[in-house]
Motif scaffolding. Structure first.
Motif, PDB file in Angstrom:
ATOM      1  N   SER B  94      27.588   1.557 -14.987  1.00  0.00           N
ATOM      2  CA  SER B  94      28.510   0.863 -14.066  1.00  0.00           C
ATOM      3  C   SER B  94      29.857   1.567 -14.054  1.00  0.00           C
ATOM      4  N   GLU B  95      30.309   1.949 -15.244  1.00  0.00           N
ATOM      5  CA  GLU B  95      31.595   2.658 -15.328  1.00  0.00           C
ATOM      6  C   GLU B  95      31.479   4.038 -14.660  1.00  0.00           C
ATOM      7  N   LEU B  96      30.332   4.661 -14.879  1.00  0.00           N
ATOM      8  CA  LEU B  96      30.133   5.983 -14.276  1.00  0.00           C
ATOM      9  C   LEU B  96      30.154   5.901 -12.745  1.00  0.00           C
ATOM     10  N   PHE B  97      29.508   4.881 -12.208  1.00  0.00           N
ATOM     11  CA  PHE B  97      29.484   4.736 -10.747  1.00  0.00           C
ATOM     12  C   PHE B  97      30.878   4.414 -10.212  1.00  0.00           C
ATOM     13  N   THR B  98      31.660   3.736 -11.044  1.00  0.00           N
ATOM     14  CA  THR B  98      33.052   3.490 -10.644  1.00  0.00           C
ATOM     15  C   THR B  98      33.776   4.847 -10.533  1.00  0.00           C
ATOM     16  N   CYS B  99      33.449   5.748 -11.457  1.00  0.00           N
ATOM     17  CA  CYS B  99      34.032   7.108 -11.389  1.00  0.00           C
ATOM     18  C   CYS B  99      33.594   7.783 -10.084  1.00  0.00           C
ATOM     19  N   TYR B 100      32.318   7.662  -9.747  1.00  0.00           N
ATOM     20  CA  TYR B 100      31.825   8.251  -8.490  1.00  0.00           C
ATOM     21  C   TYR B 100      32.635   7.705  -7.311  1.00  0.00           C
ATOM     22  N   PHE B 101      32.858   6.401  -7.360  1.00  0.00           N
ATOM     23  CA  PHE B 101      33.585   5.738  -6.274  1.00  0.00           C
ATOM     24  C   PHE B 101      34.997   6.327  -6.153  1.00  0.00           C
ATOM     25  N   ILE B 102      35.623   6.526  -7.307  1.00  0.00           N
ATOM     26  CA  ILE B 102      36.992   7.075  -7.299  1.00  0.00           C
ATOM     27  C   ILE B 102      36.971   8.518  -6.765  1.00  0.00           C
ATOM     28  N   ILE B 103      35.975   9.281  -7.209  1.00  0.00           N
ATOM     29  CA  ILE B 103      35.890  10.688  -6.747  1.00  0.00           C
ATOM     30  C   ILE B 103      35.708  10.732  -5.222  1.00  0.00           C
ATOM     31  N   MET B 104      34.810   9.870  -4.728  1.00  0.00           N
ATOM     32  CA  MET B 104      34.575   9.883  -3.276  1.00  0.00           C
ATOM     33  C   MET B 104      35.809   9.417  -2.513  1.00  0.00           C
ATOM     34  N   THR B 105      36.505   8.449  -3.088  1.00  0.00           N
ATOM     35  CA  THR B 105      37.742   7.995  -2.433  1.00  0.00           C
ATOM     36  C   THR B 105      38.730   9.154  -2.335  1.00  0.00           C
ATOM     37  N   LEU B 106      38.841   9.908  -3.435  1.00  0.00           N
ATOM     38  CA  LEU B 106      39.767  11.050  -3.433  1.00  0.00           C
ATOM     39  C   LEU B 106      39.340  12.098  -2.392  1.00  0.00           C
ATOM     40  N   VAL B 107      38.035  12.377  -2.365  1.00  0.00           N
ATOM     41  CA  VAL B 107      37.558  13.385  -1.392  1.00  0.00           C
ATOM     42  C   VAL B 107      37.921  12.944   0.025  1.00  0.00           C
ATOM     43  N   THR B 108      37.724  11.655   0.308  1.00  0.00           N
ATOM     44  CA  THR B 108      38.026  11.192   1.679  1.00  0.00           C
ATOM     45  C   THR B 108      39.527  11.111   1.944  1.00  0.00           C
ATOM     46  N   MET B 109      40.319  11.065   0.870  1.00  0.00           N
ATOM     47  CA  MET B 109      41.776  11.109   1.102  1.00  0.00           C
ATOM     48  C   MET B 109      42.186  12.517   1.516  1.00  0.00           C
ATOM     49  N   PHE B 110      41.472  13.509   0.998  1.00  0.00           N
ATOM     50  CA  PHE B 110      41.761  14.885   1.395  1.00  0.00           C
ATOM     51  C   PHE B 110      41.084  15.247   2.722  1.00  0.00           C
ATOM     52  N   TYR B 111      39.829  14.822   2.820  1.00  0.00           N
ATOM     53  CA  TYR B 111      39.049  15.209   4.001  1.00  0.00           C
ATOM     54  C   TYR B 111      38.380  13.995   4.613  1.00  0.00           C
ATOM     55  N   ARG B 112      38.704  13.689   5.832  1.00  0.00           N
ATOM     56  CA  ARG B 112      37.889  12.684   6.513  1.00  0.00           C
ATOM     57  C   ARG B 112      36.568  13.336   6.893  1.00  0.00           C
ATOM     58  N   GLU B 113      36.656  14.596   7.297  1.00  0.00           N
ATOM     59  CA  GLU B 113      35.457  15.383   7.571  1.00  0.00           C
ATOM     60  C   GLU B 113      35.712  16.823   7.136  1.00  0.00           C
ATOM     61  N   ALA B 114      34.599  17.574   6.974  1.00  0.00           N
ATOM     62  CA  ALA B 114      34.727  18.945   6.467  1.00  0.00           C
ATOM     63  C   ALA B 114      35.593  19.790   7.399  1.00  0.00           C
ATOM     64  N   TYR B 115      36.470  20.562   6.797  1.00  0.00           N
ATOM     65  CA  TYR B 115      37.423  21.369   7.543  1.00  0.00           C
ATOM     66  C   TYR B 115      37.757  22.614   6.727  1.00  0.00           C
ATOM     67  N   PRO B 116      38.234  23.687   7.346  1.00  0.00           N
ATOM     68  CA  PRO B 116      38.537  24.868   6.530  1.00  0.00           C
ATOM     69  C   PRO B 116      39.634  24.626   5.503  1.00  0.00           C
ATOM     70  N   ASP B 117      40.596  23.827   5.867  1.00  0.00           N
ATOM     71  CA  ASP B 117      41.653  23.531   4.894  1.00  0.00           C
ATOM     72  C   ASP B 117      41.914  22.038   4.953  1.00  0.00           C
ATOM     73  N   THR B 118      42.426  21.490   3.860  1.00  0.00           N
ATOM     74  CA  THR B 118      42.705  20.067   3.885  1.00  0.00           C
ATOM     75  C   THR B 118      44.002  19.806   4.645  1.00  0.00           C
TER      76      THR B 118
END
Lengths: 546, 240
Positions: B94-118
């Motif tokens: 459960s804690e690990l999946f919370t980490c996944y959730f945080i990582i994905m949140t961070l990725v989407t803060m940088f990229y809404r969609e794939a792009y050459p640069d953030t």
């Protein structure tokens, strides 16, 4: 009267418009204005976009926290530091360095500002980067009929080799900084060069130095333009093709003109340089002139650097075509593919409340590969150190420290020392009577006759000869090795050539009559000791000194 | 196999070996290997080929080579158990999946969609914490969440519970090494060790590394990769 005057003006205007309309091929002048507007509006907006961040910072000025109200103004100071200490020195600047600088500057500009430096630096950096989101200026394009986003980034962060974040000023940042008090873009290098010439001619070296620094920055900026163009292209800005052409034109057209000016500038500097050298050599220069000469030397270095950069610029412009094609390729790929929608995929998983384990697959490619290490069964058959435990009679294991292990280095050292003593002893035998002389050729011949060619081909022989001549000053051709001053301590290491000779004397039967060997070299004469073994000729003489 | 082919194979394997050892191959480090990749298209092709067969991908950017495992790689991917060991203070899934959730949140803060640069230069750690908290609060408002949750062993309700249980250092309730702020910082440190982000703990900002940007732009933009990745995600949803 007034009415008549106005109407005559109106008449003039109408007439003028008619003539203009004729020149425009019958087109309505008002519409011609609209046409110009359509052509120019984007260029105008492009020109003003670099001012957008400062306007935003001025608009968002925080009045409630002490010192933070100065953020918009201080951003110029920070940009200046990034230009002079970063850009012009080709390096990034850490937060620590920026903080120290801002604190120092604040202390100079206002009292009681000690505590504010670091927080203020963070706030300026944050402001200049719009809280990390960069600045996006939305403009309307009448040609395409849609809104477009223009990105503005005045500074950027890159991690260093040691993963420390470093700040850099971008090309747009330099552009913004210079535009607030400078000349139009295309003429900057030329103007600076002309200015520089005038300043050098008039002997205004202080100003010339400032100009050459600015010149350096301009050339650097032009160089950086390439990267921002590539970036713009990657982001798919529509006008980047045109911008590319513009860039290419500006480089190729201006290059020759600028190169000529650079040559003239170099000539000017060289003239000033020579003039001062003459003055100093003739003893006519006073202290102030000597200082000026130092400044000219710095200017010479700077202008040389600018010229090198300028040459690189042309080379880069040539290679740019390739990179431009690559960027176009990437973009073509992007046109035909749908971008991976991180946000949407994430939201889908969350809103359906499915298994969160699936999240891992979304980011897993970003991770480093996990290289599994397993136990190799064959290790079980490798020799193991068995610990023997015997109750009552524990055998003491010899510790590693007391074991005298002989390393290859030690063996080599022993061999070289042994051979050196051997050659020294043979030399002493041959020079046994004081005043006797012998050249290298004879010495080598004796060795070959007595001990075969191997004794001369041996690498240690050449090393011995080199060692005999070591530590001679440049231009000196004579070296004396005295090995009987009574101060020599003879240890096993034989660290000096004198110690080698002492050891050689001791190895000889009977008392040696010489205690000094003089070696004289003849650099202009080269002799071939054996086929393929050439060496400078030299003469050995045995001496006896009280 | 002829001598030329063996040489190409050897060069490609040398590069892959160094990359898998976690070393850099760039114009600054292991330059000879980098030049072999850069200036010999046969070596480049061979390297890409071998890597693909091993469920790896090779990308280049900023004069540097990057290697990454493909999604779901059994050979070079991480298992949940291994990741629990890698991320400090995480012991349950459960804690690990919370980490996944945080990582994905961070990725989407940088990229809404794939792009050459953030488009985002950096993210503040506090903004990340806020964003995670806000998302989870919204999730809790879904009426039938509890009902759906009963059907699954692990789901997002578990993540919400883990997050709720963590003391909130933002409100002055510090849980030492285990409060909301510390938990997110731990995840950030893990990403830092994976060379995905650079961290400035003085300014408390997260900056994406070149490795992060290059992989986002190259891996996620590849149509085949995207298809494989999404099929993995979907399969896992179906096989509950």
């Amino acid at each position: 009267m007034q009415t008549n005057k106005v109407s005559s003006l109106d008449k003039d205007d109408i007439l003028a418009r008619e003539i203009i309309q004729e020149n425009l091929g019958g087109k309505d002048p008002d519409l011609a204005l609209a046409e110009d507007f359509l052509e120019e509006v984007d260029v105008r907006l492009e020109q003003i976009k670099v001012y957008y961040p400062i306007m935003e910072m001025l608009r968002k000025r925080k009045m409630e926290v002490e010192f933070m109200q100065f953020v918009p103004e201080l951003c110029f100071l920070l940009l200046a530091y990034l230009i002079y200490e970063g850009k012009l020195k080709h390096k990034g600047v850490s937060f620590q360095e920026l903080g120290t600088f801002i604190t120092k500057a604040l202390r100079y500009m206002m009292v009681n500002s000690d505590a504010a430096g670091r927080e203020l630096t963070a706030e300026i950096l944050d402001g200049l980067q719009n809280g990390g989101r960069n600045f996006v200026l939305t403009t309307y394009d009448f040609k395409t009929g849609d809104f477009r986003e223009k990105y503005i980034k005045l500074i950027e962060i890159k991690p260093s080799e040691d993963n420390v974040l470093e700040y850099f000023i971008t090309e747009q940042g330099v552009d913004f900084y210079l535009r607030t008090k400078e000349f139009p873009e295309e003429t900057k290098i030329t103007i600076n060069l002309l200015l520089f010439q005038k300043q050098m001619e008039k002997g205004a070296f202080g100003f010339a130095y400032e100009t050459v620094k600015r010149l350096n920055m301009e050339v650097q900026k032009k160089k950086d333009k390439k990267y921002s163009l590539l970036e713009a292209l990657m982001y798919g800005q529509l006008d980047s093709g045109e911008a590319y052409n513009r860039y290419h034109r500006s480089i190729v057209l201006q290059f020759e003109e600028e190169a000529e000016l650079f040559n003239t500038a170099m000539k000017n500097v060289n003239m000033a340089f020579r003039e001062y050298v003459d003055r100093i050599q003739n003893g006519l220069a006073d202290e102030k002139q000597i200082r000026t000469f130092t400044l000219i030397k710095i200017i010479e270095k700077e202008i040389g650097r600018a010229q090198t950069l300028h040459t690189e610029l042309l080379k880069e412009a040539v290679s740019f075509t390739k990179e431009y094609d690559h960027a176009l390729g990437v973009r073509r790929k992007a046109i035909f593919t749908e971008r991976f929608d991180f946000q949407n995929e994430f939201e889908k998983l969350v809103s359906q409340n499915e298994r969160p384990a699936a999240l891992k697959f979304l980011f897993e490619p970003l991770m480093n590969p996990y290289v599994r290490k397993q136990f190799n069964l064959l290790k079980a058959f490798e020799p193991q150190r068995v610990a023997q435990v015997k109750t009552g009679e524990m055998e003491e294991q010899p510790s590693e420290a007391v074991v005298d292990r002989i390393t290859v280095d030690k063996l080599t050292g022993r061999r070289v020392r042994g051979n050196f003593v051997f050659y020294a002893a043979r030399l002493l035998e041959l020079l046994s009577i004081p005043g006797r002389e012998m050249n290298l050729k004879t010495f080598a011949q004796v060795l070959v006759d007595s001990f075969s060619e191997d004794s001369v081909y041996n690498g240690d022989f050449i090393s011995f000869i080199l060692e005999l001549n070591r530590d001679k000053k440049i231009g000196e051709h004579v070296k004396t090795i005295n090995f009987a001053d009574g101060k020599l301590e003879l240890d096993e290491e034989l660290k000096t050539i004198e110690a080698v000779f002492v050891k050689a004397v001791l190895s000889l039967p009977g008392q040696s009559t010489i205690n000094q060997v003089v070696i004289q070299t003849f650099p202009e004469t080269e002799l071939e000791l054996l086929p393929g073994l050439k060496i400078t000729d030299m003469l050995f003489r045995g001496e006896s000194k009280p | 196999m002829n001598a030329g082919m063996i040489e190409i194979l050897d060069n490609a394997l040398d590069i892959l070996k160094v990359l898998l050892q976690g070393e850099e191959v760039s114009k600054n480090k292991n330059v000879l290997l980098y030049d072999k990749y850069r200036y010999n298209s046969a070596v480049e092709e061979m390297l890409v080929h071998i890597a693909n067969r091993l469920e790896l991908r090779i990308y280049t950017g900023s004069d540097k080579l990057f290697v990454c495992p493909e999604a779901g790689s059994r050979l070079f991917g991480w298992t949940n158990e291994e990741l629990r060991d890698r991320i400090s203070y995480v012991t349950t899934n459960s804690e690990l999946f919370t980490c996944y959730f945080i990582i994905m949140t961070l990725v989407t803060m940088f990229y809404r969609e794939a792009y050459p640069d953030t488009p985002v230069a950096y993210v503040k750690i506090n903004d990340l914490i806020e964003s995670v908290a806000r998302r989870l609060e919204n999730l809790l408002r879904i009426p039938e969440l509890e009902k759906v949750s009963q059907e699954n062993q692990f789901d997002f309700t578990e993540i919400c519970k883990v997050w709720q249980r963590l003391p909130d250092a933002r409100e002055g309730v510090s849980g030492g090494k285990n409060d909301k702020v510390a938990f997110v910082e731990n995840v950030c440190r893990f990403l830092y060790n994976e060379k995905l982000i650079a961290l400035d703990m003085i300014q408390r900002i997260i900056y994406p590394t070149e490795r992060f940007k290059v992989i986002i732009w190259n891996y996620y933009e590849d149509r085949d990769n995207r298809r494989d990745l999404l099929s993995f995600v979907r399969e896992l949803e179906v096989n509950v």
